[in-house]
Design an enzyme around this catalytic site. Structure first.
Site, PDB file in Angstrom:
ATOM      1  N   GLU A  81      97.100  68.088 -14.993  1.00  0.00           N
ATOM      2  CA  GLU A  81      97.336  68.898 -16.182  1.00  0.00           C
ATOM      3  C   GLU A  81      96.216  68.738 -17.196  1.00  0.00           C
ATOM      4  OE1 GLU A  81     102.121  69.367 -16.434  1.00  0.00           O
ATOM      5  OE2 GLU A  81     101.275  67.557 -17.283  1.00  0.00           O
ATOM      6  N   CYS A  95      91.977  68.284 -23.783  1.00  0.00           N
ATOM      7  CA  CYS A  95      92.411  66.959 -23.355  1.00  0.00           C
ATOM      8  C   CYS A  95      92.355  66.959 -21.827  1.00  0.00           C
ATOM      9  CB  CYS A  95      93.830  66.723 -23.870  1.00  0.00           C
ATOM     10  SG  CYS A  95      94.557  65.189 -23.325  1.00  0.00           S
ATOM     11  N   CYS A 102      98.520  57.811 -12.369  1.00  0.00           N
ATOM     12  CA  CYS A 102      97.820  56.669 -12.978  1.00  0.00           C
ATOM     13  C   CYS A 102      98.406  55.381 -12.431  1.00  0.00           C
ATOM     14  CB  CYS A 102      97.977  56.707 -14.496  1.00  0.00           C
ATOM     15  SG  CYS A 102      97.103  55.364 -15.334  1.00  0.00           S
ATOM     16  N   CYS A 106     102.183  52.018 -17.632  1.00  0.00           N
ATOM     17  CA  CYS A 106     102.732  51.651 -18.939  1.00  0.00           C
ATOM     18  C   CYS A 106     104.184  52.102 -18.964  1.00  0.00           C
ATOM     19  CB  CYS A 106     101.945  52.330 -20.054  1.00  0.00           C
ATOM     20  SG  CYS A 106     100.203  51.876 -20.042  1.00  0.00           S
ATOM     21  N   CYS A 109     105.182  55.865 -20.271  1.00  0.00           N
ATOM     22  CA  CYS A 109     104.314  57.009 -19.955  1.00  0.00           C
ATOM     23  C   CYS A 109     104.734  57.758 -18.694  1.00  0.00           C
ATOM     24  CB  CYS A 109     102.874  56.507 -19.803  1.00  0.00           C
ATOM     25  SG  CYS A 109     101.731  57.806 -19.309  1.00  0.00           S
ATOM     26  N   GLY A 152      95.715  59.688 -16.322  1.00  0.00           N
ATOM     27  CA  GLY A 152      94.788  58.716 -15.753  1.00  0.00           C
ATOM     28  C   GLY A 152      94.112  57.811 -16.753  1.00  0.00           C
ATOM     29  N   GLU A 153      93.560  56.715 -16.237  1.00  0.00           N
ATOM     30  CA  GLU A 153      92.879  55.713 -17.054  1.00  0.00           C
ATOM     31  C   GLU A 153      91.363  55.834 -16.813  1.00  0.00           C
ATOM     32  OE1 GLU A 153      93.277  53.343 -19.464  1.00  0.00           O
ATOM     33  OE2 GLU A 153      91.153  53.057 -19.083  1.00  0.00           O
ATOM     34  N   SER A 184      89.629  57.392 -24.157  1.00  0.00           N
ATOM     35  CA  SER A 184      90.762  56.527 -24.500  1.00  0.00           C
ATOM     36  C   SER A 184      91.013  55.551 -23.354  1.00  0.00           C
ATOM     37  CB  SER A 184      92.008  57.389 -24.706  1.00  0.00           C
ATOM     38  OG  SER A 184      93.109  56.591 -25.060  1.00  0.00           O
ATOM     39  N   SER A 207      94.508  52.389 -26.682  1.00  0.00           N
ATOM     40  CA  SER A 207      95.968  52.499 -26.714  1.00  0.00           C
ATOM     41  C   SER A 207      96.525  51.112 -26.944  1.00  0.00           C
ATOM     42  CB  SER A 207      96.460  53.095 -25.389  1.00  0.00           C
ATOM     43  OG  SER A 207      95.998  54.420 -25.282  1.00  0.00           O
ATOM     44  N   LEU A 208      96.784  50.808 -28.194  1.00  0.00           N
ATOM     45  CA  LEU A 208      97.163  49.441 -28.571  1.00  0.00           C
ATOM     46  C   LEU A 208      98.674  49.238 -28.430  1.00  0.00           C
ATOM     47  CD1 LEU A 208      95.522  46.982 -29.748  1.00  0.00           C
ATOM     48  CD2 LEU A 208      96.615  47.550 -31.931  1.00  0.00           C
ATOM     49  N   HIS A 209      99.432  50.013 -29.176  1.00  0.00           N
ATOM     50  CA  HIS A 209     100.893  50.090 -29.094  1.00  0.00           C
ATOM     51  C   HIS A 209     101.664  48.829 -29.473  1.00  0.00           C
ATOM     52  CE1 HIS A 209      99.879  53.857 -27.422  1.00  0.00           C
ATOM     53  NE2 HIS A 209      99.650  53.454 -26.198  1.00  0.00           N
ATOM     54  N   ASN A 283     107.297  60.330 -27.316  1.00  0.00           N
ATOM     55  CA  ASN A 283     107.840  61.544 -26.687  1.00  0.00           C
ATOM     56  C   ASN A 283     108.724  61.142 -25.520  1.00  0.00           C
ATOM     57  OD1 ASN A 283     106.420  63.489 -28.315  1.00  0.00           O
ATOM     58  ND2 ASN A 283     104.566  62.840 -27.271  1.00  0.00           N
ATOM     59  N   CYS A 326     101.568  63.992 -25.796  1.00  0.00           N
ATOM     60  CA  CYS A 326     101.076  62.740 -25.212  1.00  0.00           C
ATOM     61  C   CYS A 326     102.094  62.094 -24.289  1.00  0.00           C
ATOM     62  CB  CYS A 326     100.803  61.722 -26.307  1.00  0.00           C
ATOM     63  SG  CYS A 326      99.470  62.180 -27.356  1.00  0.00           S
TER      64      CYS A 326
HETATM   65  N1  SAH Z   1      95.080  56.078 -19.877  1.00  0.00           N
HETATM   66  C1  SAH Z   1      94.454  56.271 -21.134  1.00  0.00           C
HETATM   67  C2  SAH Z   1      94.273  57.700 -21.458  1.00  0.00           C
HETATM   68  C3  SAH Z   1      95.563  58.478 -21.628  1.00  0.00           C
HETATM   69  S1  SAH Z   1      95.694  58.789 -23.303  1.00  0.00           S
HETATM   70  C4  SAH Z   1      95.224  55.525 -22.202  1.00  0.00           C
HETATM   71  O1  SAH Z   1      96.351  55.128 -21.954  1.00  0.00           O
HETATM   72  O2  SAH Z   1      94.663  55.321 -23.267  1.00  0.00           O
HETATM   73  C5  SAH Z   1      97.327  59.226 -23.502  1.00  0.00           C
HETATM   74  C6  SAH Z   1      97.880  58.620 -24.788  1.00  0.00           C
HETATM   75  O3  SAH Z   1      99.271  58.962 -24.883  1.00  0.00           O
HETATM   76  C7  SAH Z   1      97.805  57.113 -24.768  1.00  0.00           C
HETATM   77  O4  SAH Z   1      97.521  56.587 -26.038  1.00  0.00           O
HETATM   78  C8  SAH Z   1      99.195  56.771 -24.329  1.00  0.00           C
HETATM   79  O5  SAH Z   1      99.518  55.470 -24.636  1.00  0.00           O
HETATM   80  C9  SAH Z   1     100.023  57.787 -25.053  1.00  0.00           C
HETATM   81  N2  SAH Z   1     101.347  57.960 -24.478  1.00  0.00           N
HETATM   82  C10 SAH Z   1     101.743  57.681 -23.239  1.00  0.00           C
HETATM   83  N3  SAH Z   1     103.062  57.937 -23.080  1.00  0.00           N
HETATM   84  C11 SAH Z   1     103.501  58.407 -24.270  1.00  0.00           C
HETATM   85  C12 SAH Z   1     104.777  58.869 -24.745  1.00  0.00           C
HETATM   86  N4  SAH Z   1     105.823  58.896 -23.937  1.00  0.00           N
HETATM   87  N5  SAH Z   1     104.856  59.284 -26.013  1.00  0.00           N
HETATM   88  C13 SAH Z   1     103.770  59.280 -26.820  1.00  0.00           C
HETATM   89  N6  SAH Z   1     102.555  58.869 -26.435  1.00  0.00           N
HETATM   90  C14 SAH Z   1     102.418  58.427 -25.172  1.00  0.00           C
HETATM   91 FE1  SF4 Z   2      98.013  55.354 -17.471  1.00  0.00          FE
HETATM   92 FE2  SF4 Z   2      97.401  55.735 -20.046  1.00  0.00          FE
HETATM   93 FE3  SF4 Z   2      99.819  56.450 -19.061  1.00  0.00          FE
HETATM   94 FE4  SF4 Z   2      99.214  53.875 -19.353  1.00  0.00          FE
HETATM   95  S1  SF4 Z   2      99.403  55.411 -20.986  1.00  0.00           S
HETATM   96  S2  SF4 Z   2     100.169  54.804 -17.550  1.00  0.00           S
HETATM   97  S3  SF4 Z   2      97.048  53.886 -18.845  1.00  0.00           S
HETATM   98  S4  SF4 Z   2      97.849  57.332 -18.515  1.00  0.00           S
END
Ligand code: SAH
Ligand code: SF4
Length: 337
Positions: A81, A95, A102, A106, A109, A152-153, A184, A207-209, A283, A326
């Site tokens: 996508e 994007c 991936c 996480c 995600c 993907g990462e 990212s 992506s700190l979180h 989300n 996201c």
């Molecule tokens: N893999 C990389 C690039 C993807 S970026 C990374 O993780 O940084 C996608 C962004 O959306 C990341 O910051 C990810 O943490 C965030 N994301 C993933 N799942 C999400 C969700 N359910 N709600 C909001 N943001 C989310």
């Molecule tokens: Fe992969 Fe980024 Fe999703 Fe984590 S947030 S599973 S690294 S796409």
């Protein structure tokens, strides 16, 4: 590949410039439109594909500000996508995905839930951008930014990602300014350091979180491989070299990482650093128990950051009516709530 065709057929080298100008600059919609090449020369291009991806579906959000395309790879039929976001300030941001699925997994995600299904080639990454650039050209608009924030990462497909950045920023090809590209990562330090050493001068989002190691490990398996300390060191190094502000992505999950003390700890971590926090209300994804933080909790979180003079923005969710927000990018294989 085009270079190879030119070489194999003993065509003059300026043919490559003509090709690049037509393909990346004028954004032709087929090889036949490269009029600087003769018909015979254009026929030589038949051995390569004009685009590596087919459009499976295309959805436009109600507000018309987001277009999500589900692409089918010509290579193996797998789905990825890509999202185009049109902002009021004139930015048109694509994007891009760099993988099918991936492997990082996480907990929050949708892409992670798919598992790893393959790396995209540089051509497949660039083709996502060109697809939208061709659409925008019809209304005399341009792609202004590319973010590697789709499926993907990027650090785990580094070579292809770097190659795609080279094509997008090459002034003889797509010609986007390096600072208009954001990569990212969920925190693969070794690969990130390589990207920087290799000369990457675009923008970085991490992506700190979570503001500490313990909580981060609960949310993201990668945290066990690379500690928060290692990440901060790598980012400090990037900032020292580039003087560019780093984006810290922080998904707000109700009662998981949105406590007042989390905001305080995050503030302490980032005080004195060139940082911008991007707060993303979680989300929802089917099959995952998490919930989006309530507006009250988000407000308090923001107030703590503000009182500590931390730069932040609360991301407006674009395109959530078409699951283009996201973490909701998952092809059609994961059901959404
Ligand atoms: N893999 C990389 C690039 C993807 S970026 C990374 O993780 O940084 C996608 C962004 O959306 C990341 O910051 C990810 O943490 C965030 N994301 C993933 N799942 C999400 C969700 N359910 N709600 C909001 N943001 C989310
Ligand atoms: Fe992969 Fe980024 Fe999703 Fe984590 S947030 S599973 S690294 S796409």
């Amino acid at each position: 590949m085009v270079e190879q065709i030119i070489k194999n057929n003993n065509l003059p080298l300026y043919k490559i410039d003509q090709f690049n100008k037509a393909f990346y600059g004028d954004l032709v919609v087929s090889f036949d439109d490269i009029t600087t090449w003769s018909k015979k020369e254009r026929q030589l291009l038949n051995e390569i594909k004009f685009i590596s991806l087919d459009v499976q579906t295309q959805q436009i959000s109600k507000k018309q500000d987001t277009i999500k395309v589900l692409f089918k790879r010509k290579l193996d039929g797998k789905l990825i996508e890509t999202v185009l976001m049109r902002f009021e300030d004139g930015r048109n941001t694509v994007c891009v995905s760099c993988m099918v699925g991936c492997p990082v997994n996480c907990t929050f995600c949708a892409t992670g839930k798919l598992g790893f299904k393959g790396n995209l080639t540089a051509t497949e990454i660039v083709d996502q951008v060109l697809y939208f650039a061709r659409i925008l050209k019809k209304e005399k608009a341009k792609i202004t930014n590319v973010v590697y924030m789709g499926m993907g990462e990027p650090m785990l497909n580094l070579e292809n990602v770097q190659q795609s950045i080279d094509i997008l920023t090459d002034s003889n090809k797509f010609g986007l300014g390096a600072r208009r590209i954001t990569v990212s990562t969920s925190g693969y330090v070794a690969q990130f350091n390589k990207l920087v050493v290799d000369g990457f001068r675009g923008r970085v989002a991490i992506s700190l979180h979570a503001p500490n190691q313990v909580l981060r490990e609960k949310l993201m398996p990668v945290a066990k491989a690379y500690s928060l300390d290692q990440i901060m060191q790598a980012l400090d190094n990037y900032v020292a070299l580039t003087n560019k502000r780093v984006s810290y992505e922080y998904v707000l999950i109700n009662k998981v990482n949105d406590m007042q003390e989390n905001a305080q700890e995050l503030s302490e971590l980032l005080t004195g650093r060139l940082a911008h926090v991007n707060l993303i209300p979680y989300n929802s994804i089917k099959g995952v128990e998490y919930e989006r933080s309530t507006p009250e909790r988000i407000k308090i979180f923001c107030e703590v950051l503000k009182s500590n003079n931390i730069n932040y923005s609360l991301r407006v969710t674009m395109g959530d009516d078409i699951s283009a927000a996201c973490g909701q990018l998952a092809g059609e294989t994961v059901e959404r709530s």
